[in-house]
Design a protein around this motif. Structure first.
Motif, PDB file in Angstrom:
ATOM      1  N   ILE A 128     -64.784  -1.015 -10.339  1.00 60.07           N
ATOM      2  CA  ILE A 128     -63.034  -1.121 -10.576  1.00 60.07           C
ATOM      3  C   ILE A 128     -62.857  -0.266 -11.931  1.00 60.07           C
ATOM      4  O   ILE A 128     -63.306  -1.024 -12.730  1.00 60.07           O
ATOM      5  N   THR A 129     -61.899   0.244 -11.736  1.00 60.60           N
ATOM      6  CA  THR A 129     -61.425   1.157 -13.083  1.00 60.60           C
ATOM      7  C   THR A 129     -59.849   0.665 -14.067  1.00 60.60           C
ATOM      8  O   THR A 129     -58.954  -0.281 -12.888  1.00 60.60           O
ATOM      9  N   SER A 130     -59.621   0.082 -15.057  1.00 61.49           N
ATOM     10  CA  SER A 130     -58.785  -0.263 -15.957  1.00 61.49           C
ATOM     11  C   SER A 130     -57.353   0.212 -15.445  1.00 61.49           C
ATOM     12  O   SER A 130     -56.609  -0.447 -15.228  1.00 61.49           O
ATOM     13  N   GLU A 131     -57.871   1.647 -14.407  1.00 66.44           N
ATOM     14  CA  GLU A 131     -56.048   2.374 -14.473  1.00 66.44           C
ATOM     15  C   GLU A 131     -55.662   1.159 -12.785  1.00 66.44           C
ATOM     16  O   GLU A 131     -54.451   0.912 -12.249  1.00 66.44           O
ATOM     17  N   GLU A 132     -57.069   1.272 -11.805  1.00 67.50           N
ATOM     18  CA  GLU A 132     -56.390   0.316 -10.748  1.00 67.50           C
ATOM     19  C   GLU A 132     -56.148  -0.833 -10.651  1.00 67.50           C
ATOM     20  O   GLU A 132     -55.148  -1.459 -10.170  1.00 67.50           O
ATOM     21  N   ILE A 133     -56.978  -2.037 -12.034  1.00 62.33           N
ATOM     22  CA  ILE A 133     -55.959  -3.057 -12.405  1.00 62.33           C
ATOM     23  C   ILE A 133     -54.519  -3.178 -12.681  1.00 62.33           C
ATOM     24  O   ILE A 133     -53.809  -3.674 -12.479  1.00 62.33           O
ATOM     25  N   GLY A 134     -54.511  -1.696 -13.323  1.00 63.54           N
ATOM     26  CA  GLY A 134     -52.940  -1.724 -14.388  1.00 63.54           C
ATOM     27  C   GLY A 134     -52.155  -1.590 -12.718  1.00 63.54           C
ATOM     28  O   GLY A 134     -51.206  -1.944 -12.989  1.00 63.54           O
ATOM     29  N   ALA A 135     -52.405  -0.720 -11.867  1.00 61.56           N
ATOM     30  CA  ALA A 135     -52.045  -1.090 -10.715  1.00 61.56           C
ATOM     31  C   ALA A 135     -50.718  -1.999 -10.421  1.00 61.56           C
ATOM     32  O   ALA A 135     -49.938  -2.530  -9.551  1.00 61.56           O
ATOM     33  N   ALA A 136     -51.758  -3.328 -10.609  1.00 58.84           N
ATOM     34  CA  ALA A 136     -51.557  -4.708  -9.975  1.00 58.84           C
ATOM     35  C   ALA A 136     -50.347  -4.598 -10.272  1.00 58.84           C
ATOM     36  O   ALA A 136     -49.023  -6.393 -10.295  1.00 58.84           O
ATOM     37  N   LEU A 137     -49.517  -4.090 -11.410  1.00 56.60           N
ATOM     38  CA  LEU A 137     -48.418  -4.277 -12.926  1.00 56.60           C
ATOM     39  C   LEU A 137     -47.425  -3.930 -11.824  1.00 56.60           C
ATOM     40  O   LEU A 137     -45.883  -5.120 -11.739  1.00 56.60           O
ATOM     41  N   GLY A 138     -47.413  -3.480 -11.357  1.00 55.21           N
ATOM     42  CA  GLY A 138     -46.279  -2.534 -10.461  1.00 55.21           C
ATOM     43  C   GLY A 138     -45.074  -3.239  -9.699  1.00 55.21           C
ATOM     44  O   GLY A 138     -45.635  -4.428  -8.926  1.00 55.21           O
ATOM     45  N   ALA A 139     -44.470  -2.415  -9.034  1.00 55.30           N
ATOM     46  CA  ALA A 139     -44.073  -3.584  -7.499  1.00 55.30           C
ATOM     47  C   ALA A 139     -44.726  -3.352  -6.235  1.00 55.30           C
ATOM     48  O   ALA A 139     -44.460  -4.550  -5.324  1.00 55.30           O
ATOM     49  N   GLU A 140     -45.928  -1.941  -5.944  1.00 55.93           N
ATOM     50  CA  GLU A 140     -46.688  -2.418  -5.750  1.00 55.93           C
ATOM     51  C   GLU A 140     -47.691  -1.682  -5.581  1.00 55.93           C
ATOM     52  O   GLU A 140     -46.876  -0.438  -6.346  1.00 55.93           O
ATOM     53  N   PHE A 141     -48.291  -1.686  -4.953  1.00 52.37           N
ATOM     54  CA  PHE A 141     -49.652  -0.578  -4.631  1.00 52.37           C
ATOM     55  C   PHE A 141     -50.633  -1.312  -3.339  1.00 52.37           C
ATOM     56  O   PHE A 141     -49.961  -1.800  -2.409  1.00 52.37           O
ATOM     57  N   GLU A 142     -51.712  -0.761  -3.486  1.00 54.69           N
ATOM     58  CA  GLU A 142     -52.003  -0.271  -1.897  1.00 54.69           C
ATOM     59  C   GLU A 142     -53.039  -1.648  -1.679  1.00 54.69           C
ATOM     60  O   GLU A 142     -53.876  -2.167  -2.505  1.00 54.69           O
ATOM     61  N   ASN A 143     -52.963  -1.441  -0.111  1.00 58.49           N
ATOM     62  CA  ASN A 143     -54.503  -3.040  -0.003  1.00 58.49           C
ATOM     63  C   ASN A 143     -55.622  -2.540  -0.371  1.00 58.49           C
ATOM     64  O   ASN A 143     -55.851  -1.563  -0.481  1.00 58.49           O
ATOM     65  N   ALA A 144     -55.946  -3.740  -0.242  1.00 63.05           N
ATOM     66  CA  ALA A 144     -58.058  -3.612  -0.334  1.00 63.05           C
ATOM     67  C   ALA A 144     -58.455  -2.003   0.509  1.00 63.05           C
ATOM     68  O   ALA A 144     -59.350  -1.595   0.094  1.00 63.05           O
ATOM     69  N   MET A 159     -52.253 -12.192  -4.343  1.00 62.27           N
ATOM     70  CA  MET A 159     -53.963 -12.614  -5.271  1.00 62.27           C
ATOM     71  C   MET A 159     -54.577 -12.760  -4.642  1.00 62.27           C
ATOM     72  O   MET A 159     -55.763 -11.888  -5.945  1.00 62.27           O
ATOM     73  N   GLY A 160     -55.538 -12.324  -3.211  1.00 61.02           N
ATOM     74  CA  GLY A 160     -57.001 -12.597  -2.487  1.00 61.02           C
ATOM     75  C   GLY A 160     -57.077 -10.258  -3.301  1.00 61.02           C
ATOM     76  O   GLY A 160     -58.152 -10.265  -3.447  1.00 61.02           O
ATOM     77  N   GLN A 161     -55.843 -10.087  -3.113  1.00 67.71           N
ATOM     78  CA  GLN A 161     -56.665  -8.214  -3.228  1.00 67.71           C
ATOM     79  C   GLN A 161     -57.026  -8.436  -4.682  1.00 67.71           C
ATOM     80  O   GLN A 161     -57.002  -7.505  -5.144  1.00 67.71           O
ATOM     81  N   LEU A 162     -55.980  -9.446  -5.886  1.00 67.03           N
ATOM     82  CA  LEU A 162     -56.570  -8.704  -6.850  1.00 67.03           C
ATOM     83  C   LEU A 162     -57.781  -9.434  -7.379  1.00 67.03           C
ATOM     84  O   LEU A 162     -58.411  -9.230  -8.185  1.00 67.03           O
ATOM     85  N   GLU A 163     -57.678 -10.838  -6.526  1.00 62.99           N
ATOM     86  CA  GLU A 163     -59.663 -11.310  -6.771  1.00 62.99           C
ATOM     87  C   GLU A 163     -60.982 -10.297  -6.488  1.00 62.99           C
ATOM     88  O   GLU A 163     -61.224 -10.057  -7.222  1.00 62.99           O
ATOM     89  N   GLY A 164     -60.408  -9.669  -5.048  1.00 62.10           N
ATOM     90  CA  GLY A 164     -61.372  -8.455  -4.771  1.00 62.10           C
ATOM     91  C   GLY A 164     -61.235  -7.094  -6.256  1.00 62.10           C
ATOM     92  O   GLY A 164     -63.020  -7.056  -6.511  1.00 62.10           O
ATOM     93  N   ILE A 165     -60.372  -7.126  -6.918  1.00 64.92           N
ATOM     94  CA  ILE A 165     -59.982  -5.650  -7.870  1.00 64.92           C
ATOM     95  C   ILE A 165     -60.651  -6.700  -9.021  1.00 64.92           C
ATOM     96  O   ILE A 165     -62.251  -5.829  -9.095  1.00 64.92           O
ATOM     97  N   LEU A 166     -60.970  -7.602  -9.681  1.00 71.69           N
ATOM     98  CA  LEU A 166     -62.179  -8.224 -10.113  1.00 71.69           C
ATOM     99  C   LEU A 166     -63.276  -7.806 -10.798  1.00 71.69           C
ATOM    100  O   LEU A 166     -63.424  -8.887 -10.933  1.00 71.69           O
ATOM    101  N   ASN A 167     -63.428  -8.756  -8.635  1.00 72.28           N
ATOM    102  CA  ASN A 167     -64.742  -8.461  -8.359  1.00 72.28           C
ATOM    103  C   ASN A 167     -65.453  -7.202  -8.661  1.00 72.28           C
ATOM    104  O   ASN A 167     -66.679  -7.870  -8.299  1.00 72.28           O
TER     105      ASN A 167
END
Length: 309
Positions: free
Chosen positions: A203-219, A191-199
């Motif tokens: 950021i691109t829509s692809e990078e936001i969409g990556a949060a939907l998967g099983a895992e993604f890279e940290n900040a 959730m902290g990573q997601l907050e940083g992405i949205l702020n």
């Protein structure tokens, strides 16, 4: 040996007392509903009755333990159900934010809701039953999160991952708590990573969409962290384990109820009065007693005058 008048009288009185005692015992059995009113009445029945009562006391304690275990398991399931519901809302927000038509300000507003849901996750991680926190292992008197981070008083301690076991039957214990520190830590990091992405305005829509998967890279891009699908899959697995515990507790509760009925039946058969037999014995004893009184009256009615006639 000469049979004297006093010997006849004494024997008659002794037999009458025996008869009275027998009728008194039968009367006590019918009044109390029990074959014995003191251990000395029948030591064998008394000892067996004590054993049955010990079994019933143990059964009652196990049933209380199962009720307590149900409370723990049901409360844990309810908290994780809310986690799952909140993750579904997070998914809706991620899909909404990944739309290219959104402006940075609109994504920031979505990020504000994400921040509130992050606080909701922390509140759920601090769920309690009475005064006991349910996701902190054996540290039931301390919350998992404090001031937005894992409680420093218990962070890294072995007790966070230890189980709380309750005896639910003779020689059988069950783990009633669910270890939550690893999972909620991953949720909070996500959730902290997601907050940083949205702020992040760039950021691109692809990078936001990556949060939907099983895992993604940290900040920092240095490691992979669980993403939404991975977290949701994990909470479903945790709830499946809890469901199995709930089923087992119900089976154990049914087993205890059957055992209680069986032991209660054995206790009843051991010391409850058989009223039909007791009434029959009482009637027989009364008849014998009346006959004894009648015969005795004829034997001891003689006086000195009868002997000198």
């Amino acid at each position: 040996m000469r049979v004297t008048q006093s010997m006849l009288s004494n024997n008659m009185l002794r037999n009458l007392n025996t008869s009275y005692n027998k009728m008194s015992k039968l009367q006590d059995q019918m009044n109390s509903g029990s074959l014995i009113n003191r251990p000395s009445d029948d030591p064998v029945i008394a000892v067996k009755g004590m054993g049955y009562r010990v079994d019933l006391d143990k059964n009652a304690q196990y049933q209380r333990n199962i009720n307590e275990a149900h409370t723990w398991v049901d409360s844990t399931d309810e908290a994780l159900d809310q986690v799952g519901t909140s993750l579904i809302r997070v998914k809706e927000l991620i899909v909404q934010a990944a739309n290219d038509t959104n402006t940075p300000d609109e994504r920031k507003k979505i990020g504000e809701e994400i921040s509130q849901i992050r606080e909701q996750f922390r509140d759920l991680a601090n769920s309690k039953i009475g005064d006991n926190y349910i996701f902190t292992g054996t540290y039931t008197n301390r919350p998992l999160f404090s001031d937005g981070t894992i409680n420093p008083e218990i962070a890294g301690q072995d007790g966070l991952t230890k189980s709380i076991d309750m005896n639910v039957f003779d020689g059988i214990s069950m783990k009633v708590n669910t270890t939550g520190v690893d999972y909620f830590q991953k949720v909070d990091e996500f959730m902290g990573q997601l907050e940083g992405i949205l702020n992040n305005k760039d950021i691109t829509s692809e990078e936001i969409g990556a949060a939907l998967g099983a895992e993604f890279e940290n900040a920092g891009g240095t490691a992979k962290i669980p993403a939404l699908d991975g977290l949701h899959s994990t909470v479903l697995t945790m709830r499946a384990e809890i469901g199995a515990k709930q089923n087992r507790l119900e089976l154990m509760q049914n087993r205890l109820e059957i055992q209680e009925l069986n032991v209660t039946k054995q206790l009843s058969e051991n010391e409850d009065t058989d009223y039909a037999k007791a009434i029959t014995d009482m009637t027989t004893a009364e008849s014998i007693h009346q006959a004894s009184l009648s015969v005795g009256a004829k034997i001891i009615q003689q006086t000195l005058v009868d002997f000198i006639r």
